[in-house]
Design a protein around this motif. Structure first.
Motif, PDB file in Angstrom:
ATOM      1  N   LEU A 130      22.627  59.585  38.520  1.00  0.00           N
ATOM      2  CA  LEU A 130      21.950  59.241  37.269  1.00  0.00           C
ATOM      3  C   LEU A 130      22.318  57.824  36.831  1.00  0.00           C
ATOM      4  CD1 LEU A 130      19.963  60.525  35.323  1.00  0.00           C
ATOM      5  CD2 LEU A 130      21.889  61.401  34.011  1.00  0.00           C
ATOM      6  N   ALA A 131      23.576  57.458  36.967  1.00  0.00           N
ATOM      7  CA  ALA A 131      24.021  56.100  36.617  1.00  0.00           C
ATOM      8  C   ALA A 131      23.345  55.064  37.512  1.00  0.00           C
ATOM      9  CB  ALA A 131      25.540  56.002  36.727  1.00  0.00           C
ATOM     10  N   THR A 132      23.173  55.386  38.778  1.00  0.00           N
ATOM     11  CA  THR A 132      22.509  54.467  39.709  1.00  0.00           C
ATOM     12  C   THR A 132      21.045  54.254  39.313  1.00  0.00           C
ATOM     13  OG1 THR A 132      23.969  55.159  41.510  1.00  0.00           O
ATOM     14  CG2 THR A 132      21.889  54.108  42.144  1.00  0.00           C
ATOM     15  N   VAL A 133      20.351  55.349  38.985  1.00  0.00           N
ATOM     16  CA  VAL A 133      18.954  55.245  38.549  1.00  0.00           C
ATOM     17  C   VAL A 133      18.878  54.396  37.281  1.00  0.00           C
ATOM     18  CG1 VAL A 133      16.976  56.531  37.632  1.00  0.00           C
ATOM     19  CG2 VAL A 133      18.215  57.411  39.615  1.00  0.00           C
ATOM     20  N   GLU A 134      19.744  54.679  36.325  1.00  0.00           N
ATOM     21  CA  GLU A 134      19.723  53.929  35.064  1.00  0.00           C
ATOM     22  C   GLU A 134      20.039  52.455  35.284  1.00  0.00           C
ATOM     23  OE1 GLU A 134      21.218  54.203  30.463  1.00  0.00           O
ATOM     24  OE2 GLU A 134      22.372  55.289  31.969  1.00  0.00           O
ATOM     25  N   ALA A 135      21.007  52.152  36.135  1.00  0.00           N
ATOM     26  CA  ALA A 135      21.364  50.753  36.413  1.00  0.00           C
ATOM     27  C   ALA A 135      20.181  50.012  37.042  1.00  0.00           C
ATOM     28  CB  ALA A 135      22.587  50.693  37.327  1.00  0.00           C
ATOM     29  N   GLY A 136      19.502  50.661  37.964  1.00  0.00           N
ATOM     30  CA  GLY A 136      18.342  50.032  38.598  1.00  0.00           C
ATOM     31  C   GLY A 136      17.229  49.761  37.601  1.00  0.00           C
ATOM     32  N   LEU A 137      16.970  50.734  36.742  1.00  0.00           N
ATOM     33  CA  LEU A 137      15.928  50.553  35.730  1.00  0.00           C
ATOM     34  C   LEU A 137      16.326  49.486  34.709  1.00  0.00           C
ATOM     35  CD1 LEU A 137      14.856  54.259  35.240  1.00  0.00           C
ATOM     36  CD2 LEU A 137      13.572  52.446  36.386  1.00  0.00           C
ATOM     37  N   ASN A 138      17.611  49.460  34.344  1.00  0.00           N
ATOM     38  CA  ASN A 138      18.089  48.420  33.423  1.00  0.00           C
ATOM     39  C   ASN A 138      17.897  47.042  34.023  1.00  0.00           C
ATOM     40  OD1 ASN A 138      18.860  50.184  31.396  1.00  0.00           O
ATOM     41  ND2 ASN A 138      20.984  50.314  32.083  1.00  0.00           N
ATOM     42  N   THR A 139      18.155  46.910  35.314  1.00  0.00           N
ATOM     43  CA  THR A 139      17.963  45.632  36.002  1.00  0.00           C
ATOM     44  C   THR A 139      16.491  45.224  35.964  1.00  0.00           C
ATOM     45  OG1 THR A 139      19.846  46.047  37.459  1.00  0.00           O
ATOM     46  CG2 THR A 139      18.241  44.409  38.208  1.00  0.00           C
ATOM     47  N   LEU A 140      15.592  46.166  36.254  1.00  0.00           N
ATOM     48  CA  LEU A 140      14.155  45.859  36.212  1.00  0.00           C
ATOM     49  C   LEU A 140      13.715  45.420  34.818  1.00  0.00           C
ATOM     50  CD1 LEU A 140      12.618  48.706  38.393  1.00  0.00           C
ATOM     51  CD2 LEU A 140      12.751  46.277  38.957  1.00  0.00           C
ATOM     52  N   VAL A 141      14.164  46.144  33.804  1.00  0.00           N
ATOM     53  CA  VAL A 141      13.806  45.805  32.421  1.00  0.00           C
ATOM     54  C   VAL A 141      14.316  44.406  32.078  1.00  0.00           C
ATOM     55  CG1 VAL A 141      14.301  46.398  30.001  1.00  0.00           C
ATOM     56  CG2 VAL A 141      13.581  48.178  31.602  1.00  0.00           C
ATOM     57  N   LYS A 142      15.528  44.096  32.515  1.00  0.00           N
ATOM     58  CA  LYS A 142      16.124  42.786  32.225  1.00  0.00           C
ATOM     59  C   LYS A 142      15.380  41.656  32.941  1.00  0.00           C
ATOM     60  CE  LYS A 142      20.467  40.285  32.206  1.00  0.00           C
ATOM     61  NZ  LYS A 142      21.875  40.285  32.604  1.00  0.00           N
ATOM     62  N   ILE A 143      15.099  41.817  34.231  1.00  0.00           N
ATOM     63  CA  ILE A 143      14.437  40.723  34.959  1.00  0.00           C
ATOM     64  C   ILE A 143      12.987  40.539  34.515  1.00  0.00           C
ATOM     65  CG2 ILE A 143      15.969  40.804  36.946  1.00  0.00           C
ATOM     66  CD1 ILE A 143      13.834  42.268  38.524  1.00  0.00           C
ATOM     67  N   LEU A 144      12.377  41.591  33.980  1.00  0.00           N
ATOM     68  CA  LEU A 144      11.024  41.462  33.439  1.00  0.00           C
ATOM     69  C   LEU A 144      11.042  40.968  31.987  1.00  0.00           C
ATOM     70  CD1 LEU A 144       9.402  44.688  34.911  1.00  0.00           C
ATOM     71  CD2 LEU A 144       8.879  42.324  35.533  1.00  0.00           C
ATOM     72  N   ASP A 145      12.246  40.860  31.427  1.00  0.00           N
ATOM     73  CA  ASP A 145      12.438  40.388  30.051  1.00  0.00           C
ATOM     74  C   ASP A 145      11.629  41.231  29.065  1.00  0.00           C
ATOM     75  OD1 ASP A 145      13.541  38.782  28.071  1.00  0.00           O
ATOM     76  OD2 ASP A 145      11.932  37.298  28.187  1.00  0.00           O
ATOM     77  N   ILE A 146      11.782  42.562  29.204  1.00  0.00           N
ATOM     78  CA  ILE A 146      11.024  43.478  28.345  1.00  0.00           C
ATOM     79  C   ILE A 146      11.942  44.394  27.532  1.00  0.00           C
ATOM     80  CG2 ILE A 146       8.902  43.433  29.719  1.00  0.00           C
ATOM     81  CD1 ILE A 146       9.808  46.027  31.090  1.00  0.00           C
ATOM     82  N   GLU A 147      13.187  43.948  27.313  1.00  0.00           N
ATOM     83  CA  GLU A 147      14.138  44.772  26.569  1.00  0.00           C
ATOM     84  C   GLU A 147      13.654  45.091  25.164  1.00  0.00           C
ATOM     85  OE1 GLU A 147      16.815  42.092  29.188  1.00  0.00           O
ATOM     86  OE2 GLU A 147      15.039  41.805  27.975  1.00  0.00           O
ATOM     87  N   LYS A 148      12.940  44.164  24.536  1.00  0.00           N
ATOM     88  CA  LYS A 148      12.559  44.328  23.132  1.00  0.00           C
ATOM     89  C   LYS A 148      11.264  45.115  22.926  1.00  0.00           C
ATOM     90  CE  LYS A 148      15.070  40.316  21.641  1.00  0.00           C
ATOM     91  NZ  LYS A 148      15.060  38.977  21.098  1.00  0.00           N
TER      92      LYS A 148
END
Length: 167
Positions: A130-148
């Motif tokens: 679960l942590a691996t899935v979340e880390a990967g998704l967090n990375t995608l959200v960050k590189i797409l600059d869509i956190e907000k």
């Protein structure tokens, strides 16, 4: 030889598969049952609520959508006879949204939604997975600059949500 270009293409293809699956599900539910995914979630929330009823504010919190979007969802479901607005006993200023028998019958015909299936599968993962899935998704959200960008916990590509997402 496996290059970085091939790896990124594979990632993009996997993301596209997810997006396409959500789109296909949404169109299928709309075509076969005449309701959108957010409308199904609204009906499901009412089905699980005490006495099959709730307030618009509670529905809004559950769906994590803005008030005008939730109001539109409720209006469309009411026009179709799947829910009703009833004044709260003892306080006519408060309106309860109630699931009708037609709404309950419709719910029984709709298969388990993709996001429900995903949630069940995620619950089966161990903590590291679960942590691996979340880390990967967090990375995608960050590189797409869509956190907000605000998002609800449902997986949908519903135009009903897109039309009111500017608030």
């Amino acid at each position: 030889m496996y290059t970085k270009k091939m790896e990124t293409t594979d990632i993009l293809i996997k993301i596209r598969k997810i997006v396409r699956s959500v789109d296909i599900e949404s169109k299928k539910i709309q075509k076969e049952h005449g309701v959108s995914i957010p409308q199904v979630l609204c009906l499901s929330f009412l089905h699980e609520s005490p006495n099959y009823q709730s307030t618009q504010g509670e529905i809004r919190k559950y769906l994590n959508l803005n008030p005008s979007t939730v109001s539109g969802i409720i209006n469309r479901l009411e026009k179709k006879g799947y829910l009703a607005r009833l004044p709260k006993t003892g306080d006519k200023r408060v309106v309860n949204i109630t699931l009708t028998s037609s709404g309950d019958k419709l719910l029984s015909t709709i298969p388990s939604l993709l996001h429900e299936q995903l949630n069940e599968k995620l619950l089966q993962l161990n903590e590291n997975e679960l942590a691996t899935v979340e880390a990967g998704l967090n990375t995608l959200v960050k590189i797409l600059d869509i956190e907000k960008i605000e998002a609800s916990p449902m997986i949908t590509l519903d135009p009903e949500l897109e039309a009111n997402s500017d608030q």
